[in-house]
Design an enzyme around this catalytic site. Structure first.
Site, PDB file in Angstrom:
ATOM      1  N   GLU A  14      64.638  -7.448  81.764  1.00  0.00           N
ATOM      2  CA  GLU A  14      64.520  -6.080  82.271  1.00  0.00           C
ATOM      3  C   GLU A  14      65.894  -5.443  82.138  1.00  0.00           C
ATOM      4  O   GLU A  14      66.911  -6.070  82.439  1.00  0.00           O
ATOM      5  CB  GLU A  14      64.054  -6.095  83.731  1.00  0.00           C
ATOM      6  CG  GLU A  14      63.865  -4.722  84.332  1.00  0.00           C
ATOM      7  CD  GLU A  14      62.960  -3.821  83.485  1.00  0.00           C
ATOM      8  OE1 GLU A  14      61.786  -4.143  83.332  1.00  0.00           O
ATOM      9  OE2 GLU A  14      63.463  -2.802  82.957  1.00  0.00           O
ATOM     10  N   HIS A  58      58.512  -3.494  76.205  1.00  0.00           N
ATOM     11  CA  HIS A  58      57.895  -2.448  77.030  1.00  0.00           C
ATOM     12  C   HIS A  58      58.838  -1.252  77.093  1.00  0.00           C
ATOM     13  O   HIS A  58      60.037  -1.394  76.897  1.00  0.00           O
ATOM     14  CB  HIS A  58      57.558  -2.984  78.419  1.00  0.00           C
ATOM     15  CG  HIS A  58      56.245  -3.705  78.420  1.00  0.00           C
ATOM     16  ND1 HIS A  58      55.273  -3.483  79.361  1.00  0.00           N
ATOM     17  CD2 HIS A  58      55.744  -4.615  77.554  1.00  0.00           C
ATOM     18  CE1 HIS A  58      54.226  -4.239  79.079  1.00  0.00           C
ATOM     19  NE2 HIS A  58      54.490  -4.944  77.992  1.00  0.00           N
ATOM     20  N   GLU A  87      54.540  -2.170  74.291  1.00  0.00           N
ATOM     21  CA  GLU A  87      53.736  -1.300  75.146  1.00  0.00           C
ATOM     22  C   GLU A  87      53.762   0.091  74.489  1.00  0.00           C
ATOM     23  O   GLU A  87      53.156   0.273  73.447  1.00  0.00           O
ATOM     24  CB  GLU A  87      54.318  -1.336  76.556  1.00  0.00           C
ATOM     25  CG  GLU A  87      53.459  -0.699  77.618  1.00  0.00           C
ATOM     26  CD  GLU A  87      54.254  -0.477  78.874  1.00  0.00           C
ATOM     27  OE1 GLU A  87      55.446  -0.152  78.782  1.00  0.00           O
ATOM     28  OE2 GLU A  87      53.688  -0.625  79.977  1.00  0.00           O
ATOM     29  N   GLU A 129      48.992  -1.568  83.764  1.00  0.00           N
ATOM     30  CA  GLU A 129      49.754  -1.430  85.015  1.00  0.00           C
ATOM     31  C   GLU A 129      49.401  -0.139  85.761  1.00  0.00           C
ATOM     32  O   GLU A 129      49.401  -0.107  86.980  1.00  0.00           O
ATOM     33  CB  GLU A 129      51.260  -1.485  84.729  1.00  0.00           C
ATOM     34  CG  GLU A 129      51.737  -0.391  83.783  1.00  0.00           C
ATOM     35  CD  GLU A 129      53.247  -0.425  83.509  1.00  0.00           C
ATOM     36  OE1 GLU A 129      53.946  -1.268  84.071  1.00  0.00           O
ATOM     37  OE2 GLU A 129      53.710   0.422  82.717  1.00  0.00           O
TER      38      GLU A 129
HETATM   39  C1  NOJ Z   1      57.211  -1.653  83.281  1.00  0.00           C
HETATM   40  C2  NOJ Z   1      56.511  -2.585  82.372  1.00  0.00           C
HETATM   41  O1  NOJ Z   1      55.585  -1.904  81.562  1.00  0.00           O
HETATM   42  C3  NOJ Z   1      55.817  -3.644  83.187  1.00  0.00           C
HETATM   43  O2  NOJ Z   1      55.046  -4.502  82.367  1.00  0.00           O
HETATM   44  C4  NOJ Z   1      56.844  -4.399  83.962  1.00  0.00           C
HETATM   45  O3  NOJ Z   1      56.185  -5.303  84.803  1.00  0.00           O
HETATM   46  C5  NOJ Z   1      57.697  -3.455  84.807  1.00  0.00           C
HETATM   47  N1  NOJ Z   1      58.204  -2.368  84.046  1.00  0.00           N
HETATM   48  C6  NOJ Z   1      58.862  -4.184  85.415  1.00  0.00           C
HETATM   49  O4  NOJ Z   1      59.694  -4.664  84.404  1.00  0.00           O
HETATM   50 CA    CA Z   2      55.465   0.487  81.215  1.00  0.00          CA
END
Ligand code: NOJ
Ligand code: CA
Length: 671
Positions: free
Chosen positions: A376, A444, A463, A469
């Site tokens: 992240e 993502h 993504e 989500e």
């Molecule tokens: C957004 C992402 O699309 C998701 O998959 C992820 O869990 C969260 N950010 C946290 O990193």
């Molecule tokens: Ca996202």
């Protein structure tokens, strides 16, 4: 899977009778259905496109403007015009098909300004559409090239129906609009259109490399779409050293919407693989500590409700092993989540106190489950680039198979956009660094997919979509979203939508959920039936697919057998039902087995299609997962009927889909 890219046949021939004249020329697709006319007027370049003798793109401007180079937009002279015929079949490392046809006729149009600076515009005309790009060979006129504006236009004839998301420099996580083109002010690409005569067009770009992402604007609503590149903080669109190679601007053209999906054009416009040994690149179905955080039963931050603990990770790995899933992703494995948004919050290398990286990766390996790291960034590129090599090496040294990256949040350095050139280059650096350490990538909040997985086949999926989500913490994604994505976002490449929610109404964990985001979580749900969740594994192509729900919600459900069985890469893809935003049926072959996904929007329908793709000499057993009589989209969307029967190529299946529903089929030969 054939892991080596082999070019079966490659024929490069120069057509001696090239363009009619350097000032005006015509070029046709191999099947002659698509024709492009080029012209120079007052020294400014233009193009037009015809499909089956109908004008589909009227006279449209070409060219670039620069902050520091003049005379490359008009008053140019045409120097030469050379054509090349290209016929090729190649084998991707993975994909929707194991063979991809790459046939086109190309013209390289060389223009020159007063100062003898050259610009080339390459056009490639395929049976499935048109692509063009700008090239400025080495220039000695300036120290660096600063593009201030791209003049490309797409003069769309008529006022077609269109499906697109609004232009946004930082996010593709939007709901699709289905509107007449004249009602659209701007869009991110792909933007897909259907003309009144039934011809489909889709505008996108291919091979977005060292350049800014393109949006389109429709100023005045007259359907003269203009390219608008995502800028740097100072307004410059693209900065380059001494030469320029733009991405391809692409216009897919088809009589059937399904042909947009099966076209290899976007991939073809990218270069062959730069990775020689691709043995380590593999299809993945992965479980992960993930959905719990989104529905609010767990958190990313270490402490009481932390999801990615060593113990919980092992539970997921056990579940993966039991069901034959070969990937495990623990989000929240590292430190920094409590400082989200601050520069320097994440270091991508330090595990949380209650996550034992050595032990979890050892356990994953012992159980034959691939470990997927999570990087992240919260948008903090400055810090991530500092850590990048150490973070990739750490994963490699622990036997990881890949990494999921994340970029939610504003970009550091502030003022940069997710879709600008700075970030395009960052995303590519990450893919290359991952390749160096034999790691596959799932990005993502990425840059859009433009087919670079041909060149970097470790760029598995991304993504760049309003994915699952959103169903956990917002009004979610309506049923029509799933019938629109295959004809829009998916034309760029694989989607990590993260399907596989079994507890559709998110009711099993109601008592443990804590609100952490905007909407009222008690209203949240997946806006599908369970059968449609299964359909998504076939419809929404991705060589990595998540099995997204909590193990306790899936364990013991007979529908899990479909998720166990469904492959994630394919030898062949067909789209017998293609009605954008309404319904879609995708048929895919893996070896001798066929898998079918069908889904509908808000409307219940009976879906009928022939099994004529099956081999005539064989009998098959089909397992059908479909909405049952008890399936009610509002109250019991998790109800599913599962049945098996014998079929042959002569059968036609009629399957009822409830509103928001769908079906999934597994068809295997009976020996
Ligand atoms: C957004 C992402 O699309 C998701 O998959 C992820 O869990 C969260 N950010 C946290 O990193
Ligand atoms: Ca996202």
């Amino acid at each position: 899977m054939n892991r080596l890219i082999t070019i079966i046949s490659l024929f490069l021939g120069v057509i001696m009778i090239s363009c009619n004249s350097p000032r005006r020329s015509k070029i046709s697709s191999p099947d002659q259905d698509v024709k492009v006319k080029l012209s120079l007027e007052n020294g400014a370049p233009y193009y037009q496109i015809y499909y089956k003798n109908k004008m589909v793109v009227g006279k449209s401007r070409l060219g670039l403007q620069f902050k520091n180079l003049s005379g490359l937009d008009e008053e140019m002279i045409a120097v030469s015009c050379d054509t090349v015929m290209h016929r090729e079949v190649w084998n991707p490392v993975w994909g929707q098909a194991s063979k991809i046809k790459n046939n086109y006729n190309e013209v390289a149009w060389t223009l020159r300004n007063d100062a003898r600076q050259e610009m080339k515009i390459y056009f490639r005309v395929f049976d499935e559409g048109v692509a063009f790009r700008y090239v400025i060979p080495q220039t000695n006129m300036v120290d660096s090239i600063l593009v201030s504006n791209e003049l490309t236009q797409f003069n769309i004839k008529g006022n077609p129906d269109s499906w697109s998301i609004p232009a946004d420099y930082d996010s593709y996580e939007k709901l699709y609009r289905h509107k007449r083109l004249s009602q659209i002010k701007d869009a991110n690409t792909p933007i897909t259109m259907k003309r009144e005569d039934g011809i489909y067009l889709s505008i996108h770009e291919a091979n977005l490399t060292n350049y800014a992402g393109m949006t389109v604007v429709n100023d005045g609503g007259n359907n003269l779409l203009e390219a608008n590149l995502v800028p740097w903080p100072d307004g410059v669109k693209v900065r380059l050293k001494d030469s320029l190679v733009s991405p391809w601007r692409t216009i897919q053209i088809a009589s059937h919407a399904g042909d947009l999906i099966t076209s290899g054009m976007i991939l073809n416009l990218n270069e062959p693989s730069k990775i020689k040994n691709t043995d380590w690149i593999q299809p993945i179905k992965y479980v992960g500590v993930w959905w719990g955080m989104h529905i609010g039963t767990e958190v990313w931050v270490e402490g009481d409700r932390h999801g990615a603990t060593t113990e919980n990770s092992k539970r997921y790995i056990d579940f993966a092993k039991k069901h034959g899933f070969n990937g495990f992703l623990p989000e929240g494995w590292n430190k920094g989540w409590d400082k989200w948004g601050q520069q320097g919050a994440f270091d991508q290398v330090t595990p949380a106190r209650d996550f034992d990286l050595e032990e979890v990766t050892r356990y994953a390996k012992e159980n034959g489950v691939g470990f997927i790291g999570h990087h992240e960034t919260g948008g903090d590129i400055i810090t991530y680039e500092k850590n990048l090599e150490a973070a990739m090496k750490l994963l490699h040294d622990h036997g990881a198979v890949g990494v999921k990256t994340g970029y939610a949040g504003g970009i550091y350095p502030r003022g940069q956009h997710h879709h600008g050139q700075y970030m395009v280059n960052h995303y590519r650096r990450v893919v290359k660094m991952a390749a160096k350490y034999n790691l596959m990538v799932d990005a993502h909040e990425p840059i859009k997919a433009t087919g670079i997985s041909r060149t970097w086949p470790n760029m598995m999926t991304r993504e760049g979509v309003r994915g699952q989500e959103w169903n956990a913490w917002s009004t979610g994604n309506p049923p029509s979203h799933y019938a629109t994505l295959p004809f829009t976002r998916m034309l760029g490449g694989p989607i990590d939508y993260t399907p596989g929610i079994f507890d559709i109404l998110i009711k099993n964990t109601k008592d443990q959920r804590k609100r952490w985001n905007c909407d009222d979580i008690s209203m949240t749900r997946a806006h599908t039936t369970l059968a449609k969740q299964l359909a998504n594994y076939v419809v929404l192509f991705s060589p990595w697919q998540m099995v997204a729900d909590l193990p306790e919600n899936m364990e013991g459900n007979p529908a899990l057998a479909f998720v166990e069985d469904v492959p994630t890469t394919w030898d062949e893809t067909l789209v017998p039902v293609a009605n954008i935003g309404e319904e879609v049926v995708v048929v895919r072959r893996s070896g001798e087995n066929w898998f079918v996904g069908g889904l509908t929007n808000e409307k219940a329908r009976d879906c009928s299609f022939s099994l004529n793709f099956l081999e005539g000499s064989k009998k098959y057993q089909v397992t059908i997962y479909r909405d049952s009589k008890e399936t009610n989209y509002e109250t019991s969307p998790e109800k599913i009927a599962i049945e098996t029967k014998e079929v042959t190529t002569h059968d036609v299946l009629n399957i009822h889909m409830t509103n928001g529903g769908g079906f999934a089929l597994k068809i295997v030969p009976i020996n």
